[in-house]
Design a protein around this motif. Structure first.
Motif, short mmCIF file in Angstrom:
data_model
loop_
_atom_site.label_atom_id
_atom_site.label_comp_id
_atom_site.label_asym_id
_atom_site.label_seq_id
_atom_site.Cartn_x
_atom_site.Cartn_y
_atom_site.Cartn_z
N PRO A 24 1.55 41.67 -6.01
CA PRO A 24 2.14 42.74 -6.81
C PRO A 24 3.04 43.65 -5.95
O PRO A 24 2.94 43.63 -4.72
CB PRO A 24 0.90 43.54 -7.28
CG PRO A 24 -0.06 43.39 -6.15
CD PRO A 24 0.17 41.98 -5.63
N PRO A 25 3.89 44.44 -6.61
CA PRO A 25 4.69 45.41 -5.86
C PRO A 25 3.76 46.37 -5.11
O PRO A 25 2.63 46.60 -5.52
CB PRO A 25 5.46 46.16 -6.95
CG PRO A 25 5.42 45.26 -8.13
CD PRO A 25 4.14 44.49 -8.03
N PHE A 26 4.24 46.90 -4.00
CA PHE A 26 3.39 47.76 -3.19
C PHE A 26 4.21 48.91 -2.61
O PHE A 26 5.43 48.92 -2.69
CB PHE A 26 2.75 46.96 -2.05
CG PHE A 26 3.76 46.37 -1.09
CD1 PHE A 26 4.12 47.05 0.06
CD2 PHE A 26 4.36 45.15 -1.35
CE1 PHE A 26 5.05 46.52 0.94
CE2 PHE A 26 5.29 44.61 -0.49
CZ PHE A 26 5.64 45.30 0.67
N ARG A 27 3.52 49.87 -2.03
CA ARG A 27 4.14 50.98 -1.32
C ARG A 27 3.53 51.03 0.08
O ARG A 27 2.36 50.75 0.26
CB ARG A 27 3.86 52.31 -2.03
CG ARG A 27 4.53 52.43 -3.38
CD ARG A 27 4.08 53.72 -4.05
NE ARG A 27 4.65 53.88 -5.36
CZ ARG A 27 5.71 54.63 -5.64
NH1 ARG A 27 6.31 55.30 -4.70
NH2 ARG A 27 6.16 54.72 -6.87
N LEU A 28 4.36 51.39 1.05
CA LEU A 28 3.86 51.57 2.41
C LEU A 28 3.30 52.98 2.55
O LEU A 28 3.86 53.93 2.01
CB LEU A 28 4.97 51.33 3.42
CG LEU A 28 5.51 49.90 3.46
CD1 LEU A 28 6.69 49.81 4.42
CD2 LEU A 28 4.43 48.92 3.85
N VAL A 29 2.21 53.09 3.28
CA VAL A 29 1.56 54.38 3.50
C VAL A 29 1.74 54.75 4.97
O VAL A 29 1.43 53.95 5.86
CB VAL A 29 0.05 54.31 3.17
CG1 VAL A 29 -0.62 55.64 3.44
CG2 VAL A 29 -0.16 53.88 1.73
N GLU A 30 2.27 55.95 5.19
CA GLU A 30 2.39 56.49 6.53
C GLU A 30 1.36 57.60 6.72
O GLU A 30 1.15 58.40 5.82
CB GLU A 30 3.77 57.13 6.77
CG GLU A 30 4.91 56.18 6.84
CD GLU A 30 6.22 56.89 7.13
OE1 GLU A 30 6.29 58.14 7.03
OE2 GLU A 30 7.19 56.21 7.45
N ILE A 31 0.76 57.63 7.89
CA ILE A 31 -0.11 58.74 8.28
C ILE A 31 0.43 59.27 9.60
O ILE A 31 0.60 58.50 10.56
CB ILE A 31 -1.58 58.31 8.40
CG1 ILE A 31 -2.10 57.92 7.02
CG2 ILE A 31 -2.42 59.44 9.00
CD1 ILE A 31 -3.55 57.54 6.97
#
Length: 75
Positions: A24-31
């Motif tokens: 599925p489409p996704f988003r990158l997570v930055e911390i």
């Protein structure tokens, strides 16, 4: 209490980037400015934060960039 003594930071610790193509489409997570994982649900974002020792009590601490698609709850 002065503003300088406030516990809030001026930059968010957690940033959710725009939708990336995939199945599925996704988003990158930055911390703290570092990409740490891909997320397909808000639950993924919260688990990622918890793994980094961040407790999210207020969704305003999470910034979503280019909200060009929903981050849907996995069901």
């Amino acid at each position: 209490m002065t503003e300088s003594a406030s516990p809030r930071t001026s930059t968010p610790r957690i940033t959710v980037l725009g939708v990336q193509p995939g199945d599925p489409p996704f988003r990158l997570v930055e911390i703290d400015g570092e990409v740490v994982r891909a997320a397909v649900s808000i639950t993924d974002v919260l688990f990622t934060a918890a793994a980094a020792g961040i407790t999210v009590h207020d969704p305003s601490f999470v910034v979503t960039v280019r909200a060009d698609g929903p981050l849907v709850e996995a069901g």
